[in-house]
Design an enzyme around this catalytic site. Structure first.
Site, mmCIF file in Angstrom:
data_model
loop_
_atom_site.group_PDB
_atom_site.id
_atom_site.type_symbol
_atom_site.label_atom_id
_atom_site.label_comp_id
_atom_site.label_asym_id
_atom_site.label_seq_id
_atom_site.Cartn_x
_atom_site.Cartn_y
_atom_site.Cartn_z
ATOM 1 N N GLU A 287 46.164 53.531 35.818
ATOM 2 C CA GLU A 287 47.287 53.000 35.039
ATOM 3 C C GLU A 287 46.787 52.042 33.953
ATOM 4 O O GLU A 287 47.172 50.867 33.929
ATOM 5 C CB GLU A 287 48.256 52.263 35.976
ATOM 6 C CG GLU A 287 48.802 53.116 37.107
ATOM 7 C CD GLU A 287 49.405 52.281 38.234
ATOM 8 O OE1 GLU A 287 49.516 51.043 38.087
ATOM 9 O OE2 GLU A 287 49.761 52.877 39.258
ATOM 10 N N PRO A 288 45.936 52.495 33.057
ATOM 11 C CA PRO A 288 45.439 51.581 32.026
ATOM 12 C C PRO A 288 46.494 51.313 30.967
ATOM 13 O O PRO A 288 47.208 52.218 30.545
ATOM 14 C CB PRO A 288 44.273 52.365 31.419
ATOM 15 C CG PRO A 288 44.673 53.796 31.589
ATOM 16 C CD PRO A 288 45.457 53.875 32.872
ATOM 17 N N GLY A 289 46.606 50.066 30.578
ATOM 18 C CA GLY A 289 47.481 49.703 29.470
ATOM 19 C C GLY A 289 46.625 49.174 28.339
ATOM 20 O O GLY A 289 46.333 49.851 27.362
ATOM 21 N N ARG A 290 46.142 47.931 28.539
ATOM 22 C CA ARG A 290 45.359 47.235 27.519
ATOM 23 C C ARG A 290 44.171 48.067 27.013
ATOM 24 O O ARG A 290 43.878 48.068 25.832
ATOM 25 C CB ARG A 290 44.846 45.938 28.143
ATOM 26 C CG ARG A 290 44.172 44.997 27.180
ATOM 27 C CD ARG A 290 43.500 43.852 27.927
ATOM 28 N NE ARG A 290 44.264 43.318 29.022
ATOM 29 C CZ ARG A 290 45.021 42.217 28.961
ATOM 30 N NH1 ARG A 290 45.100 41.545 27.852
ATOM 31 N NH2 ARG A 290 45.681 41.813 30.027
ATOM 32 N N ARG A 326 50.459 35.714 23.183
ATOM 33 C CA ARG A 326 49.318 35.608 24.100
ATOM 34 C C ARG A 326 48.534 34.289 23.996
ATOM 35 O O ARG A 326 48.213 33.690 25.018
ATOM 36 C CB ARG A 326 48.386 36.816 23.951
ATOM 37 C CG ARG A 326 49.095 38.162 24.201
ATOM 38 C CD ARG A 326 48.134 39.325 24.352
ATOM 39 N NE ARG A 326 47.397 39.214 25.597
ATOM 40 C CZ ARG A 326 46.157 38.804 25.689
ATOM 41 N NH1 ARG A 326 45.478 38.503 24.611
ATOM 42 N NH2 ARG A 326 45.579 38.703 26.865
ATOM 43 N N TYR A 330 48.654 32.463 27.454
ATOM 44 C CA TYR A 330 47.464 32.611 28.297
ATOM 45 C C TYR A 330 46.233 31.932 27.698
ATOM 46 O O TYR A 330 45.109 32.203 28.149
ATOM 47 C CB TYR A 330 47.090 34.094 28.474
ATOM 48 C CG TYR A 330 48.216 35.029 28.797
ATOM 49 C CD1 TYR A 330 48.798 35.052 30.067
ATOM 50 C CD2 TYR A 330 48.704 35.922 27.849
ATOM 51 C CE1 TYR A 330 49.822 35.934 30.357
ATOM 52 C CE2 TYR A 330 49.729 36.802 28.140
ATOM 53 C CZ TYR A 330 50.286 36.799 29.392
ATOM 54 O OH TYR A 330 51.296 37.676 29.683
ATOM 55 N N CYS A 356 58.880 25.841 15.678
ATOM 56 C CA CYS A 356 58.902 24.401 15.976
ATOM 57 C C CYS A 356 58.432 24.123 17.401
ATOM 58 O O CYS A 356 59.207 23.648 18.244
ATOM 59 C CB CYS A 356 60.297 23.866 15.751
ATOM 60 S SG CYS A 356 60.824 24.198 14.076
ATOM 61 N N GLU A 357 57.208 24.468 17.693
ATOM 62 C CA GLU A 357 56.598 24.189 18.996
ATOM 63 C C GLU A 357 55.110 23.975 18.763
ATOM 64 O O GLU A 357 54.495 24.736 18.007
ATOM 65 C CB GLU A 357 56.716 25.398 19.941
ATOM 66 C CG GLU A 357 58.115 25.795 20.259
ATOM 67 C CD GLU A 357 58.349 25.975 21.753
ATOM 68 O OE1 GLU A 357 57.523 25.508 22.565
ATOM 69 O OE2 GLU A 357 59.367 26.590 22.078
ATOM 70 N N TYR A 385 50.235 44.094 24.664
ATOM 71 C CA TYR A 385 51.000 42.880 25.003
ATOM 72 C C TYR A 385 51.201 42.008 23.765
ATOM 73 O O TYR A 385 51.212 40.786 23.853
ATOM 74 C CB TYR A 385 50.320 42.110 26.146
ATOM 75 C CG TYR A 385 50.061 42.994 27.349
ATOM 76 C CD1 TYR A 385 51.115 43.460 28.122
ATOM 77 C CD2 TYR A 385 48.765 43.400 27.689
ATOM 78 C CE1 TYR A 385 50.894 44.312 29.206
ATOM 79 C CE2 TYR A 385 48.530 44.245 28.770
ATOM 80 C CZ TYR A 385 49.594 44.693 29.523
ATOM 81 O OH TYR A 385 49.386 45.529 30.586
HETATM 82 N N1 LLP Z 1 49.696 48.788 36.637
HETATM 83 C C1 LLP Z 1 50.439 47.756 37.069
HETATM 84 C C2 LLP Z 1 51.136 47.871 38.342
HETATM 85 C C3 LLP Z 1 50.521 46.573 36.299
HETATM 86 O O1 LLP Z 1 51.250 45.549 36.737
HETATM 87 C C4 LLP Z 1 49.828 46.490 35.062
HETATM 88 C C5 LLP Z 1 49.898 45.274 34.227
HETATM 89 C C6 LLP Z 1 49.084 47.604 34.646
HETATM 90 C C7 LLP Z 1 49.027 48.730 35.463
HETATM 91 C C8 LLP Z 1 48.318 47.613 33.357
HETATM 92 O O2 LLP Z 1 47.335 46.648 33.303
HETATM 93 P P1 LLP Z 1 46.265 46.668 32.119
HETATM 94 O O3 LLP Z 1 45.501 47.963 32.216
HETATM 95 O O4 LLP Z 1 47.017 46.607 30.833
HETATM 96 O O5 LLP Z 1 45.437 45.488 32.355
HETATM 97 N N2 LLP Z 1 50.852 40.241 29.378
HETATM 98 C C9 LLP Z 1 49.533 40.061 29.942
HETATM 99 C C10 LLP Z 1 49.142 41.207 30.843
HETATM 100 C C11 LLP Z 1 50.127 41.500 31.945
HETATM 101 C C12 LLP Z 1 49.738 42.684 32.794
HETATM 102 C C13 LLP Z 1 50.844 43.098 33.691
HETATM 103 N N3 LLP Z 1 50.591 44.251 34.517
HETATM 104 C C14 LLP Z 1 48.539 39.833 28.809
HETATM 105 O O6 LLP Z 1 48.935 39.774 27.650
HETATM 106 O O7 LLP Z 1 47.338 39.654 29.057
#
Ligand code: LLP
Length: 432
Positions: A287-290, A326, A330, A356-357, A385
């Site tokens: 499940e890659p996102g980033r 971000r 973070y 204004c922060e 993100y």
């Molecule tokens: N699978 C599940 C169940 C998740 O909760 C997440 C991310 C992913 C996959 C994808 O993770 P990745 O491959 O993108 O690392 N907003 C934060 C990151 C929050 C991630 C939430 N869950 C940021 O900007 O760093």
């Protein structure tokens, strides 16, 4: 690798000068590279080729329809966390039967919608949710395919706000409980136990926590699979990307020393995990996102003012924390480069937005080339993100988004009109 680089003095995304995009579409502007999305997807897909697998893109990182469309075209499935994300997938031509649905708070309506659309699996986070899914499935006369999310209690050593795999977090069911929960789930009507899922955290740049988690959970998967006839094991997302050295990492040569630089490549990830996963004989879900979207996007912004106080050089830009939260949220680092390359000495600068922060900043005490009003800056590695976490705070419209493919570019989200910001609001009937 990615497709943002200087050609002469000008920053390009693929074959398009970003300054030309800015002239046409204004700022703040998100620019995405189709080639980078494709490159990252393909590299991961190829590295995992020795096992039967399915990449389910975590669209929470970037759910623009055009991004989904590109990845769907490459054969990606999707990890969704709301009815909205599932509906987006369908709107973009994605296949619901390649979608997994995660999240601790699925409503009855969301469960029913997912079942009607033929979801691949609902990833369950609690026993209460199991009961609810069973009840909805009985009502709809459907069989609900499910996986339970195991919390392996492995510390991913990432930022506290993006760690998910320890007992301090709200996610999943404790490793020690999981077999009992599966046994109870097996007795529930209209439930099909299809697999097991885990996800330990985000922005992991070391393979060791992934390895530890897979080593711990694989024997459990084996036992459960024998008992319940699983199809899959999902090892979640979390592969980290390059933030610090973002511009240089667009260059193939830079990657030759990736390991020494502490970067997790798909090849290194697969080399450690495939030997542990292959003996399971199951479909492996990722499940890659980033990893797919992060380096594919930049946020482009205009310098409005330079303000020097006794202590600081503030570069005030037209993007703000509502466009990219971000750094505020973070303390995250995004490399900042000018659209027109500058030579000469750098100056320690704080890059801040107009909100204004005090938290509305993109960089603090950062050595930057000397820029002035009317110059443009690109914040790199902003494709994940970034836009998705945008808001209308301070009644600022949402940024426009452009997708580049070779010499082509297209607006894939137009800039929000001011009246659209309050378009859902109205005065109360008793007010004039
Ligand atoms: N699978 C599940 C169940 C998740 O909760 C997440 C991310 C992913 C996959 C994808 O993770 P990745 O491959 O993108 O690392 N907003 C934060 C990151 C929050 C991630 C939430 N869950 C940021 O900007 O760093």
């Amino acid at each position: 690798m990615h497709s943002f680089r200087y050609v002469g003095k000008e920053l390009f995304c693929e074959d398009v000068a970003i300054s030309a995009l800015v002239k046409k579409h204004g700022t703040p502007l998100y620019v995405y590279s189709d080639a980078t999305l494709t490159d990252h997807f393909t590299k991961l897909d190829q590295a995992l080729a020795p096992v039967d697998h399915m990449i389910c893109f975590a669209m929470k990182s970037n759910s623009n329809l055009a991004v989904i469309r590109t990845l769907a075209g490459l054969g990606s499935g999707f990890d969704v966390v709301s009815a909205g994300e599932l509906a987006r997938t369908i709107a973009a031509g994605g296949d619901p039967s390649k979608c997994v649905f995660a999240g601790v708070g699925k409503t009855e309506e969301e469960i029913a919608y997912a079942l009607k659309q033929g979801i691949y699996s609902l990833n369950v986070e609690s026993e209460a949710e199991l009961q609810r899914i069973s009840k909805v499935a009985v009502r709809l006369k459907k069989i609900a395919p499910i996986a339970i999310r195991v919390n392996p209690n492995i510390d991913a050593h990432t930022h506290a706000k993006i760690t998910t795999g320890t007992y301090e977090n709200k996610f999943g069911i404790a490793f020690e409980e999981i077999e009992k929960v599966y046994a109870r789930a097996a007795k529930l009507p209209n439930i099909r136990l299809r697999g097991l899922q885990m996800h330990i955290g985000s922005q992991l740049t070391d393979v060791a926590p992934f390895r530890k988690a897979v080593e711990k959970v694989a024997p459990l998967v084996e036992r459960l699979s024998r008992k319940h006839g699983f199809d899959f094991f999902s090892i979640g997302g979390g592969i980290g990307i390059v933030y610090q050295d973002a511009l240089a990492s667009g260059n193939a040569a830079w990657w030759s020393g990736a390991k020494a630089k502490g970067i997790l490549t798909p090849a290194a990830y697969a080399a450690e995990l495939v030997p542990l996963l292959r003996p399971l004989g199951l479909k492996i879900l990722l499940e890659p996102g980033r990893f797919l979207t992060g380096n594919s996007g930049a946020l482009v912004t205009r310098v409005e003012y330079i303000k020097r106080t006794g202590k600081k050089n503030f570069v005030i830009v037209d993007a703000a924390m509502n466009d990219l939260i971000r750094p505020a949220f973070y303390d995250s680092y995004h490399e900042i480069v000018p659209l027109t390359r500058k030579t000469g000495a750098t100056i320690s600068s704080d890059v801040v937005g107009p909100i204004c922060e005090s938290g509305d900043y993109f960089a603090k005490d950062r050595p930057l080339p000397k820029v002035g009003e009317g110059d443009y800056l690109a914040l790199l590695s902003a494709g994940a993100y970034g836009s998705v976490m945008g808001s209308n705070y301070n009644s600022r419209g949402l940024a426009a988004e452009v997708l580049v493919k070779g010499r082509k570019s297209a607006v894939v989200r137009r800039r929000q009109e001011l009246s659209e910001i309050w378009g859902l609001e109205s005065k109360a009937p008793w007010q004039k």
